[in-house]
Enzyme design. Structure first.
Site, PDB file in Angstrom:
ATOM      1  NE  ARG A  23      -2.691  -0.996   3.292  1.00  0.00           N
ATOM      2  CZ  ARG A  23      -3.097  -2.085   4.369  1.00  0.00           C
ATOM      3  NH1 ARG A  23      -3.114  -3.150   3.762  1.00  0.00           N
ATOM      4  NH2 ARG A  23      -2.574  -1.971   5.639  1.00  0.00           N
ATOM      5  CB  SER A  40      -3.406 -14.205   4.995  1.00  0.00           C
ATOM      6  OG  SER A  40      -3.691 -12.516   5.519  1.00  0.00           O
ATOM      7  CG  ASN A  43      -3.178 -17.659  13.928  1.00  0.00           C
ATOM      8  OD1 ASN A  43      -3.769 -16.633  13.508  1.00  0.00           O
ATOM      9  ND2 ASN A  43      -1.975 -17.769  13.901  1.00  0.00           N
ATOM     10  CB  CYS A  44      -7.704 -15.272  16.916  1.00  0.00           C
ATOM     11  SG  CYS A  44      -6.390 -14.262  16.998  1.00  0.00           S
ATOM     12  CB  THR A 275      17.276  -8.673  14.444  1.00  0.00           C
ATOM     13  OG1 THR A 275      18.508  -7.476  12.456  1.00  0.00           O
ATOM     14  CG2 THR A 275      16.027  -9.258  13.660  1.00  0.00           C
ATOM     15  CG  ASN A 279      21.331  -4.643   4.823  1.00  0.00           C
ATOM     16  OD1 ASN A 279      20.523  -3.690   5.079  1.00  0.00           O
ATOM     17  ND2 ASN A 279      21.454  -5.292   4.735  1.00  0.00           N
ATOM     18  CB  ALA A 282      12.573  -9.666  13.935  1.00  0.00           C
ATOM     19  N   GLY A 284       5.919  -9.933  15.687  1.00  0.00           N
ATOM     20  CA  GLY A 284       5.191 -10.915  16.114  1.00  0.00           C
ATOM     21  C   GLY A 284       6.012 -11.622  17.325  1.00  0.00           C
ATOM     22  CE  LYS A 436     -21.662   8.313  40.913  1.00  0.00           C
ATOM     23  NZ  LYS A 436     -22.102   8.862  41.699  1.00  0.00           N
TER      24      LYS A 436
END
Ligand code: FAD
Length: 564
Positions: A23, A40, A43-44, A275, A279, A282, A284, A436
């Site tokens: 994008r 993609s 997994n949840c 990292t 170059n 990382a 997740g 409240k």
């Protein structure tokens, strides 16, 4: 073509990085390697697919290699495992899992998002055919098929973490009898013990057998596990086993390439998610993050952070320097009609770190009591005594939990204090909240504690106080003790009669007040203090917080307490 970016791992963090990068620029060449069949996928949603709540497998496939190519011009290669990184040559070695052929792919930049793998304990019988873990669609297909064709009657879930509980719920949904074995004294480690206890009771009431402070020492059977032996000596007849004891970061590839690994075992990254090789980025579950509240190194394997980190790595690659400011562990789980959620840091961690904190418990309704369908929730707020900064919250209840945990999570991100929580103007009409809101109430209670208007006593120091020179004063209505139970040795003076009966209360003793949820106790505390009583405390969260935990406290003999 511009620079070439190779991404390892095509699910939450990897797919997010790839799509964002496209994008931002049409120039990059993007190659995405995924070891599994799918990219993609959600997994949840896997536990709910296993349970049949999500009826169609394809609903979990957010994107496919074809759609990622068509929409984003991403070269997706599934069943392709990156087996080695050569940082000097800026190449990765890839094994095509269909053909077993190996080849090298060059990169200008590499993004690692290999995730975390389920921890497989070293227990005899662990390799038997009916032992499952759930990480991807293939695992879930196998588990679902086993349940549907094998019709197991009894399942053993090892580990009481979020995934273990979701699996347990979904097995129950399928009519399977479930036992959970958990090594520590509580399920859901991010919760403090008293909050987890509410979930323990709920599980037990729903027919789940809970074995706490126990481990599985052996699993026996010919091809399938038929019996599990527990450290406590018990033997369970089982038809299947699901592992839910947590995950470990997949940092092997990074380690092999000589990238720095953090003290937690996750890949070490800087605030730009780079990292030790500039170059290579990382993101997740595989990385070590900074805990947003404590500032300590942490592993926080959750989908929200992984997706955000993927996006941030892409921003940095596209020349838009963006920092990742840490994870705060906001998480939520549904367990057989109950919801448990957490954000920030818990009390036990702060105690372990030797950091001062205050806590309060309350049991507000999710919406106005006079509007049908209200439900009480149990809310614990953790805050800094020094300046009132909100440090964490845990909420367990049937409804309205998600909204409150998210408001508090936002407050933590914004560095807000309990005084700010009092002021938040939140949406209210009777079907949705109260004038409240529970979040405002948490702010009021915490601020009262900090200002010294409310001297709390907690469930775990009750016995000490009772055994000392204390009067235990129940200010509920007389029918409530019958209905809900009471603390042995307590003296009942309903709040509305208290002003007339002040003479019956000793001035030289510690007065320990309790009511059902803590509010009437607070009113009584204020009344006594303004009448000159100085040694007054109120049980935080009231009898409702105390009751499920009372069985764990050393009992106080009624005669012993009454004679005080
Ligand atoms: P993943 O999404 O796991 O992706 C990593 C991918 O990398 C994997 O597909 C793997 O095959 C691939 N890979 C690894 N090594 C290589 C290699 N060498 N070469 C090629 N490919 C490789 N989080 C929540 O916040 N809420 C939830 O409700 C929730 N529920 C969950 C339920 C289940 C059953 C599971 C398993 C996880 C759940 N999570 C949840 C956690 C969430 O899914 C993860 O935090 C998130 O997916 C992590 O993203 P990631 O990109 O780091 O790793």
């Amino acid at each position: 073509m511009g620079k070439k970016v190779v991404i390892v791992g095509g699910v939450a963090g990897g797919a997010s990085a790839a799509a964002r990068l496209r994008r931002l620029s049409e120039e990059f060449e993007i190659v995405l390697f995924e070891r599994g069949v799918d990219v993609s996928f959600a997994n949840c949603g896997l536990p709910y697919y296993v349970g049949g709540v999500i009826d169609l497998r394809k609903k979990l496939l957010v994107q496919t290699p074809v759609s990622l190519f068509k929409r984003f011009n991403i070269d997706v290669r599934t069943l392709s495992e990156v087996t080695r990184i050569n940082p000097q040559k800026k190449e990765v070695e890839v094994k095509n899992l269909k053909t077993s052929e190996t080849y090298n792919e060059s990169y200008d930049y590499l993004v690692l998002s290999p995730g975390a793998r389920p921890i497989i304990p070293d227990i005899p019988g662990i390799n038997l055919a009916n032992v499952f873990s759930v990480r991807n669609l293939a695992d879930s297909d196998a588990l679902k098929q086993f349940i549907e064709t094998g019709k197991p009657a009894r399942a053993l879930v090892i580990g009481g973490g979020f995934i273990g509980l979701e699996i347990a719920e979904n097995m129950k949904e399928k009519g399977v009898e479930v036992s959970i074995v958990e090594l520590t004294d509580q399920i859901m480690a991010p919760l403090d013990f008293e909050m987890a206890s509410i979930v323990h009771d709920h599980l037990t009431k729903n027919g789940v057998k809970l074995y706490l402070k126990q481990s599985v020492t052996a699993m026996e059977g010919d091809t399938q596990v038929r019996k599990a032996r527990l450290s406590g000596g018990e033997e369970l007849e089982v038809d299947m086993v699901v592992l839910g004891i947590g995950v470990a970061p997949e940092s092997g590839l990074a380690k092999g390439a000589g990238l720095a690994i953090g003290s937690t075992g996750g890949i070490l990254v800087d605030e730009f998610l780079r990292t030790s090789d500039p170059n290579i980025y990382a993101v997740g579950d595989a990385i070590q993050v900074k805990h947003f509240v404590t500032g300590h190194e942490a592993l926080i394997p959750l989908a929200g952070p992984a997706n955000k980190q993927g996006r941030i790595a892409a921003d940095n690659l596209a020349g838009r320097p963006t920092k990742y400011n840490g994870s705060q562990g906001t998480a939520i789980v549904k367990i057989m009609g109950l919801v448990a959620a957490t954000t920030g840091v818990n009390e036990k961690t702060l105690k372990r770190l030797g950091r001062d904190c205050g806590v309060c418990h309350l049991h507000p309704d999710d919406h106005a009591r006079y509007y049908p369908g209200f439900a009480e929730m149990s809310l614990k707020l953790i805050f800094a005594n020094e300046d009132g900064k909100v440090l964490g919250a845990q909420i367990v209840g049937k409804q309205g939990v998600d909204k409150r945990i998210d408001v508090i999570a936002t407050a933590i991100r914004g560095g807000m204090t309990v005084y700010d929580l009092q002021e938040l103007e939140l949406a209210y009409a009777p079907p949705f909240s109260s004038a409240k809101d529970p979040v405002n109430m948490a702010g009021y209670v915490a601020a009262n504690i900090i200002k010294g208007d409310y001297a709390p006593c907690y469930w775990d120091n009750m016995v000490e106080l009772i055994k000392g020179d204390a009067m235990l004063l129940d200010v509920r209505m007389d029918k409530e003790a019958e209905k809900f139970g009471t603390i042995p040795g307590s003296v009942l003076i309903p709040l509305n009669d208290l002003r007339e009966k002040l003479a019956e209360i000793p001035r030289d003793k510690q007065i320990m007040i309790f009511c059902q949820v803590g509010l009437r106790g607070y009113i009584a505390e204020r009344m006594l203090k303004q009448h000159g009583f100085t040694k007054v405390k109120n049980l935080c969260g009231g009898y409702k917080t105390y009751k499920p935990l009372a069985k764990l406290l050393k009992p106080v003999k009624p005669t012993e307490a009454a004679s005080k």
